[in-house]
Design an enzyme around this catalytic site. Structure first.
Site, short mmCIF file in Angstrom:
data_model
loop_
_atom_site.label_atom_id
_atom_site.label_comp_id
_atom_site.label_asym_id
_atom_site.label_seq_id
_atom_site.Cartn_x
_atom_site.Cartn_y
_atom_site.Cartn_z
N LYS A 1 1.88 4.16 -2.16
CA LYS A 1 1.51 5.26 -0.65
C LYS A 1 2.35 6.47 -0.67
O LYS A 1 3.00 7.69 0.05
CB LYS A 1 1.71 4.62 0.74
CG LYS A 1 0.17 4.13 0.40
CD LYS A 1 0.06 3.10 2.30
CE LYS A 1 -1.49 2.87 2.23
NZ LYS A 1 -2.16 0.63 1.54
N SER B 1 0.70 -0.78 -2.62
CA SER B 1 1.07 -0.29 -1.70
C SER B 1 2.04 0.78 -1.50
O SER B 1 2.27 2.07 -1.29
CB SER B 1 0.99 -0.48 0.00
OG SER B 1 -0.03 -1.24 0.24
N SER C 1 0.50 1.77 6.90
CA SER C 1 -0.22 1.33 5.70
C SER C 1 -1.44 1.51 5.23
O SER C 1 -2.14 0.60 4.48
CB SER C 1 0.70 0.14 4.95
OG SER C 1 0.77 -0.14 3.06
#
Length: 395
Positions: free
Chosen positions: A62, A59, A125
């Site tokens: 992101k 993640s 997230s």
């Protein structure tokens, strides 16, 4: 700020060039596969291990998705209060890859403000929020992924390839600790408003409250104000943190830990060491006069020189120091008018005592210098010579 003032503050320590000697004895218990500790303002790498090996970002991906959205918001190309209607279910049975992954839990029919989707990406997230934003900005995920990789190239992320907008495992998706530290610096420097979202500890959407997975935000003995966690089966446990103490801001990237506990312990150990042993000082302020140089054929004889950015140095607190040197090198031997305001006319070099270059920065003119015509220039030259001979004769 004149040269003598600058010289007084420019200091370098005996281990400035090779700071990684600490890692041999003090960091044997670090479990992450790869890590790097960087001072944000100076860009100085204080500690690293396997910082250029390619690993799955999870993640942390992101951050780039958020960065692109933040740039568009800053440019006022996107209004954060505009709403997007959700027309597809991202995490239903037809999308098994999202099962047990981090989600904002968007549902068909929801009309969601862009600012909430942004929080869903950063704080929760949310993989679903990433997909909705990507499609809103550039119609489909593949186009947005291409945009992410263009940004990566522009930022000089030499060992990063994105294949998703959210970071779930993909065969040819990878990054490095060093590249993630560079991306983090871009975010903190260029998008301070966007970065503030990374320290928010929780966000509620559709009556579902989710806490920020970066548990170090709750640490009381270290001032941590971001930035992002990441975890997949392929990546392990990743974490980027940023901590501040006075004028020092450290960015730490740890990749490939075996558990949330390990990545947090690794991060606390390294950050505490960095904050306890190093400090940062601003030695040159942007757009302030460093010195004056002679300029030819201009409406004035001297040109004020400066830089377009603040210049910092980071150094160990407890080591004896030595002065270092500043050198100036200009594009041309003689600076000729006309010169535009903020035009690059050369470089400023920070050098060690042995004249080894530490870093260089563009030198710019702080004002516009207009060119005078040849007749006026000749008259000015004659006046200067006559004044010189008159003063010489008088003495």
């Amino acid at each position: 700020m004149n040269f003598n003032t600058i010289k007084k503050y420019i200091i370098i320590f005996q281990i400035f060039i090779n700071l990684n000697i600490y890692s041999k004895t003090e960091f044997n218990n670090i479990n992450s596969k790869s890590y790097i500790l960087v001072e944000h303002n100076s860009g100085k790498i204080l500690l690293q291990k396997n910082a250029n090996i390619k690993l799955a970002p999870a993640s942390l991906t992101k951050i780039m998705t958020s960065y692109i959205l933040g740039k568009l918001i800053k440019k006022k190309l996107i209004n954060i209060n505009n709403k997007i209607k959700i027309k597809e279910e991202i995490y239903d049975k037809n999308n098994p890859k999202f099962k047990n992954s981090s989600l904002m839990f968007l549902k068909i029919g929801n009309s969601v403000k862009i600012k909430d989707l942004n929080k869903g990406i950063i704080i929760q997230s949310g993989n679903d929020a990433c997909i909705i934003i990507a499609k809103h900005i550039i119609y489909n995920e593949n186009n947005f992924i291409s945009l992410m990789n263009k940004y990566a190239k522009k930022m000089n992320l030499k060992n990063t390839i994105f294949e998703t907008v959210h970071g779930l495992d993909s065969d040819n998706q990878y990054t490095t600790a060093k590249d993630m530290s560079i991306l983090s610096r871009f975010l903190i420097k260029n998008l301070p408003t966007e970065y503030k979202l990374y320290k928010e500890k929780e966000f509620t959407f559709n009556k579902i409250k989710q806490k920020n997975r970066n548990k170090l935000l709750w640490q009381k003995n270290i001032h941590i104000d971001g930035i992002k966690t990441g975890h997949t089966d392929g990546a392990g446990y990743n974490l980027i943190t940023s901590a501040t103490k006075k004028k020092t801001r450290l960015i730490l990237v740890t990749l490939g830990a075996k558990s949330t506990f390990d990545r947090e312990q690794d991060s606390k150990t390294i950050l505490k060491w960095g904050l306890n042993n190093f400090k940062t000082k601003k030695i040159i302020k942007k757009k302030q006069i460093i010195k004056y140089e002679k300029i030819w054929f201009g409406h004035t004889d001297k040109i004020p020189i400066g830089t377009l950015q603040d210049i910092y140095i980071t150094y160990p607190k407890k080591k004896t120091f030595k002065f270092i040197k500043i050198n100036y090198k200009y594009i041309h031997k003689k600076i000729l008018a006309p010169i535009k305001k903020y035009q690059i006319i050369g470089k400023l070099y920070l050098l060690t005592k042995n004249k080894k270059i530490i870093k260089n920065y563009p030198l710019i003119s702080l004002i516009e210098i207009k060119k005078i015509n040849l007749i006026k220039s000749f008259i000015k030259f004659i006046k200067t010579k006559l004044l010189f001979f008159y003063n010489k004769k008088s003495s």
